[in-house]
Design an enzyme around this catalytic site. Sequence first.
Site, PDB file in Angstrom:
ATOM      1  N   LYS A   1       0.842  -1.215   0.000  1.00  0.00           N
ATOM      2  CA  LYS A   1       0.000   0.000   0.000  1.00  0.00           C
ATOM      3  C   LYS A   1       0.872   1.258   0.000  1.00  0.00           C
ATOM      4  O   LYS A   1       2.077   1.182   0.317  1.00  0.00           O
ATOM      5  CB  LYS A   1      -0.908  -0.016   1.235  1.00  0.00           C
ATOM      6  CG  LYS A   1      -0.151   0.006   2.560  1.00  0.00           C
ATOM      7  CD  LYS A   1      -1.074  -0.307   3.736  1.00  0.00           C
ATOM      8  CE  LYS A   1      -0.295  -0.293   5.044  1.00  0.00           C
ATOM      9  NZ  LYS A   1      -1.094  -0.870   6.153  1.00  0.00           N
TER      10      LYS A   1
ATOM     11  N   TYR B   1      11.894  31.747   6.109  1.00  0.00           N
ATOM     12  CA  TYR B   1      10.610  32.403   6.370  1.00  0.00           C
ATOM     13  C   TYR B   1      10.429  32.723   7.864  1.00  0.00           C
ATOM     14  O   TYR B   1      10.764  31.894   8.726  1.00  0.00           O
ATOM     15  CB  TYR B   1       9.462  31.484   5.955  1.00  0.00           C
ATOM     16  CG  TYR B   1       9.221  31.419   4.459  1.00  0.00           C
ATOM     17  CD1 TYR B   1       9.101  32.580   3.693  1.00  0.00           C
ATOM     18  CD2 TYR B   1       9.083  30.187   3.825  1.00  0.00           C
ATOM     19  CE1 TYR B   1       8.859  32.496   2.322  1.00  0.00           C
ATOM     20  CE2 TYR B   1       8.835  30.100   2.462  1.00  0.00           C
ATOM     21  CZ  TYR B   1       8.729  31.271   1.714  1.00  0.00           C
ATOM     22  OH  TYR B   1       8.481  31.182   0.379  1.00  0.00           O
TER      23      TYR B   1
END
Length: 368
Positions: free
Chosen positions: A38, A264
């Site tokens: 998966k 930032y």
Amino acid sequence: MTDLGETTLEIDLGALAHNYAYLKKRLHKDTLFLAVVKAFAYGSDMVSVATKLQELGVDYFAVAYVKEGVLLRDAGITVPILVLHPQPKNFGELIDRCLEPSVYATRVLDAFIAAATQKKQADYPVHVKFNTGLNRLGFKADAIPGIAEKIRAQKAIKVKSLLSHLAASDDRDQTEFTQGQITKFREIITRMSSALGYLPICHLLNTSGVLHYPEAQFTMVRSGIGLYGFGNDANIDQMLRPVARLSTVISQIHHIAKGESVGYNHGHIAQNPMITATLPIGHADGIGRQYGRGRAAVVINGKQAPIVGNVCMDMIMVDVTHINCEEGDSVVIFGAEQSAEQFAHAADTISYEILTAISQRVSRRIIQ
Ligand SMILES: *Cc1c(COP(=O)(O)O)cnc(C)c1O
């Protein structure tokens, strides 16, 4: 070493084969092996991993959702595929592509019988999931008479397997709880097989279950993380080989003066003059913001370079003040130099999360 020149996830199919052989060796020789592929084979490359395991003779695959099973069928995978968490909306497609559902609730069982009947199926294989303590998906044992009666009363589906899932197979302080789950599952098998009149395949163990509770391997086991090189245990990890290696390059080097900020929102303020390297990998590639602000580090020329300031979408800046390096040098996020488990641990998470987070934007390079 090849110069990859950009952010690249290398996937070593030789390591996969090694891990598969190692896990198989710990099991009885007739125990069936289901490989969990998966989430793009735990963030690697679902098609090349499944193709390799099919060549090696794996008995079963599992995915979480129908669309993942469809990708495998499109790629020519013919081994049976169990869909662990399907929704009734996708049952038509599931049947058309010969995928096998886990039925985990009455709503799902009823919808699947209806879909299989409508498509004129006979004995369509389904897998009945029981909840023995994880409290996530599955029937409780008291549902057995009702389920068995419903299944006996029709011809469209047949129970191919019974399964349950352990809640803490990796936690050696939880053996009593796990033993309780094993006992419950044994009782469920006895009651279901006598109510159905046949004994389906039975499976309970994930990777850590295989490693710690081999006495509960029943007829099949389901392994994911172990195939990719991690055993939730440092001693086991030494026996396994990591399949995925994530690396990138230095795009630019900056000399930062004392008092200047990096990134930032002034995520880092230089306490002293420092040197940073900017790398082309960010949260859109799978390196979440929780790795930033000094928590995790990458490896450059054998040395640890902590992430400085906030992780950006497409970049991180790392501290290379004490590392001899230049623009264009290669950088390892995880691989032999630092494991994915170590990298994940720095941000209080686990190998499963960092592996599956590596986004589809990152180039994959398959090593045969
Ligand atoms: C993901 C999953 C597995 C695989 O677990 P690992 O710890 O990766 O081996 C097995 N069973 C179920 C039900 C799962 O959801």
